[in-house]
Motif scaffolding. Structure first.
Motif, PDB file in Angstrom:
ATOM      1  N   ALA A 138       0.858  -1.199   0.000  1.00 42.14           N
ATOM      2  CA  ALA A 138       0.000   0.000   0.000  1.00 42.14           C
ATOM      3  C   ALA A 138       0.884   1.235   0.000  1.00 42.14           C
ATOM      4  O   ALA A 138       1.131   1.849   1.033  1.00 42.14           O
ATOM      5  CB  ALA A 138      -0.925   0.002   1.218  1.00 42.14           C
ATOM      6  N   SER A 140       1.412   3.945  -3.295  1.00 42.99           N
ATOM      7  CA  SER A 140       0.611   4.962  -3.976  1.00 42.99           C
ATOM      8  C   SER A 140      -0.882   4.754  -3.722  1.00 42.99           C
ATOM      9  O   SER A 140      -1.644   5.707  -3.617  1.00 42.99           O
ATOM     10  CB  SER A 140       0.903   4.935  -5.478  1.00 42.99           C
ATOM     11  N   ASP A 141      -1.313   3.498  -3.609  1.00 33.42           N
ATOM     12  CA  ASP A 141      -2.702   3.196  -3.265  1.00 33.42           C
ATOM     13  C   ASP A 141      -2.785   2.973  -1.756  1.00 33.42           C
ATOM     14  O   ASP A 141      -2.993   1.867  -1.270  1.00 33.42           O
ATOM     15  CB  ASP A 141      -3.175   1.957  -4.022  1.00 33.42           C
ATOM     16  N   SER A 144      -5.381   0.903   0.431  1.00 37.60           N
ATOM     17  CA  SER A 144      -5.428  -0.562   0.416  1.00 37.60           C
ATOM     18  C   SER A 144      -4.629  -1.174   1.568  1.00 37.60           C
ATOM     19  O   SER A 144      -4.367  -2.370   1.569  1.00 37.60           O
ATOM     20  CB  SER A 144      -4.898  -1.096  -0.919  1.00 37.60           C
TER      21      SER A 144
END
Length: 403
Positions: A138, A140-141, A144
Motif C-alpha cells: 500500500a 501509492s494506493d 489498500s
C-alpha cells in the motif's frame, strides 16, 4: 507606526537578542537541524539557547494557540516573523513531523485533551513523531493498507507492517493508519491512531539505500496493545473509528505542503552562489562569464525556475492564510519542489564533473555530492509519487476530463 510595523520592530529586536550568530548560517541539512524528542542531544550550546528562547516565546509553532505551546500569531504576523527569520538566515529552532503534519491534523480533528497532551509536547520538543502510512502493498494506493487493528475491549490489538517510516528508529511516537473494518469499502474502514514507539511488540529495521544511508525504516507491529485512552477523555484514536481517512487526507495536504515549501535550490550553493561556485570550479571566459555556455544556461534557467517557485509558494501561503487552504494545490508545490531538488543536485554534479562521481570507499559520506544526488531521487516517491501528484493536479486543480 501601525500594529504590524510595531510587531516587525519588536520581532527584529527579539531576534537580535535571542538568535545566536552560530544559528544564522541558513544550514538546513537533516544533520544540523534540531529535531527534539527523548533521544535528542543538542549539538552546541548555541543551538540549545536558540531552541530554549523559541520555546519560551512560542516560536517553535508560532501560529498555534498559546494554550498548546504556540505564540498565537495571526497570519500576517507569522508572515512577518518568517521574513525576519529569513532576513538573518536563521535556522529553524525545531523541526519534526509533529509540527508539520500531526499538529495541524490534531488542531482540526483532535479533542481538547489530545491537543493538550500532544501539541504541547510537540511545541516543547519533548516528543519526536514518525508517520505510519505506507505498507509493502500500500504505497501509492494507500487506502489498500492491511495493518489490522482489533477492538479488545479496554485496548486495541494491532498487527502489521509499515515501510518507508522516516526516522522510526529514533522517534518516540508514531501516528498510524490501521484497518479496523475489513468488510467496509477500503476508504471507510481505516482508523487514525497514536502509538508510543516504546510499546511492546514494535520493532524497527533501517533501510539502506543506494546512496549508502537513509532515514527510512521498516516498522513491524506484532500484537501491539494500544490503550483506548491515555488518560480521561484523551483517546488514542483521532477522529472517529473507521473514519481515519478524513484525518489522513488532511494530514497529507500538510505533508505535501511542507515538502513543497522547502527551498530546493537554496543553501550554500543555492541560486545566490551557484554561479560563483561554478565559476570557481570551471573558470571564466574572456568576457568574464562562466566558461561553459551550456552549463551557464542551465544555471540561469534554474534561478528563474527557483524564483518563480518561491513566488508561487508565497502567493499560495497568502491564499491559505486567508482561509482558503492549500487543498489539492499542495500537490503542485510538492511536485515542483521534487523536480527542483533533483535539478539542483544534478547541476552540482555537472559543475564538479568526474570529481563528484564518488561516494567514498564505505559508501556513506553523507555530505558528498554523489550521495546527495542519489538520495534526492527519493523525492519523486516520498510524500506521494510524482505520478500521483500529476493525477491530482490534473483532476482536482485543473479539472481536466478523464479522457
Amino acid at each position: 507606526m501601525s500594529d504590524l510595523e510595531k510587531f516587525r520592530a519588536e520581532t527584529r529586536e527579539w531576534l537580535a537578542e535571542n538568535c545566536p550568530e552560530e544559528m544564522r548560517d541558513g544550514d538546513i541539512t537533516a544533520e544540523n537541524q534540531c529535531w527534539g524528542g527523548r533521544q535528542w542531544e543538542f549539538q552546541s550550546e548555541a543551538q540549545k539557547r536558540w531552541f530554549d528562547a523559541a520555546v519560551a516565546k512560542g516560536y517553535t509553532v508560532p501560529t498555534w494557540p498559546r494554550e498548546y505551546g504556540g505564540a498565537g500569531l495571526k497570519a500576517d504576523e507569522a508572515k512577518i516573523l518568517a521574513e525576519e527569520l529569513g532576513r538573518i538566515n536563521a535556522r529553524k529552532p525545531l523541526s519534526n513531523f509533529g509540527i508539520s503534519m500531526l499538529g495541524p491534523a490534531l488542531l482540526a480533528f483532535g479533542t481538547h485533551e489530545q491537543k493538550q497532551m500532544h501539541l504541547t509536547a510537540i511545541a516543547r520538543g519533548e516528543i519526536r513523531w514518525c508517520q505510519g502510512y505506507s505498507e509493502p502493498g500500500a504505497g501509492s494506493d494507500l487506502a489498500s493498507l492491511k495493518t489490522k487493528c482489533e477492538d479488545k475491549g479496554d485496548h486495541w490489538l494491532i498487527n502489521g507492517q509499515k515501510i518507508w517510516t522516516s526516522n522510526a528508529d529514533i522517534s518516540d511516537w508514531i501516528f498510524c493508519l490501521v484497518r479496523t473494518d475489513f468488510d467496509a469499502p477500503k476508504h471507510k474502514g481505516i482508523t487514525f491512531i497514536l502509538i508510543d514507539m516504546a510499546s511492546e511488540g514494535i520493532s524497527v529495521k533501517p533501510i539502506v539505500l543506494i546512496s549508502g544511508h537513509s532515514p527510512f525504516c521498516e516498522t513491524f507491529l506484532d500484537n501491539v496493545k494500544v490503550p483506548k485512552a491515555y488518560g480521561e477523555n484523551n483517546l488514542s484514536v483521532v477522529g472517529e473509528v473507521n473514519r481515519g481517512w478524513d484525518v489522513a487526507k488532511n494530514l497529507l495536504v500538510h505533508e505535501r505542503g511542507m515538502l513543497g515549501t522547502m527551498s530546493p535550490l537554496r543553501g550554500a550553493t543555492g541560486p545566490e552562489n551557484l554561479g560563483g561556485y561554478a565559476a570557481e570550479k570551471i573558470g571564466l571566459d574572456a568576457t568574464g562569464r562562466l566558461d561553459d555556455p551550456a552549463l551557464r544556461q542551465k544555471i540561469a534557467q534554474a534561478e528563474i525556475d527557483d524564483w518563480a517557485y518561491t513566488l508561487t509558494v508565497e502567493r499560495m501561503n497568502d491564499e491559505a492564510s486567508n482561509g482558503n487552504g492549500l487543498g489539492a494545490k499542495s500537490s503542485m508545490l510538492k511536485y515542483a519542489a521534487s523536480e527542483l531538488t533533483k535539478k539542483g543536485s544534478e547541476l552540482r554534479m555537472d559543475i564538479e564533473g568526474t570529481k563528484a562521481a564518488t561516494i567514498g570507499p564505505d559508501g556513506i559520506e553523507h555530505d558528498s555530492l554523489a550521495n546527495t544526488w542519489l538520495y534526492n531521487r527519493a523525492y519523486s516517491i516520498l510524500g506521494g509519487t510524482t505520478e500521483v501528484q500529476l493525477n491530482i493536479i490534473s483532476k482536482r486543480v485543473l479539472e481536466l476530463p478523464d479522457n
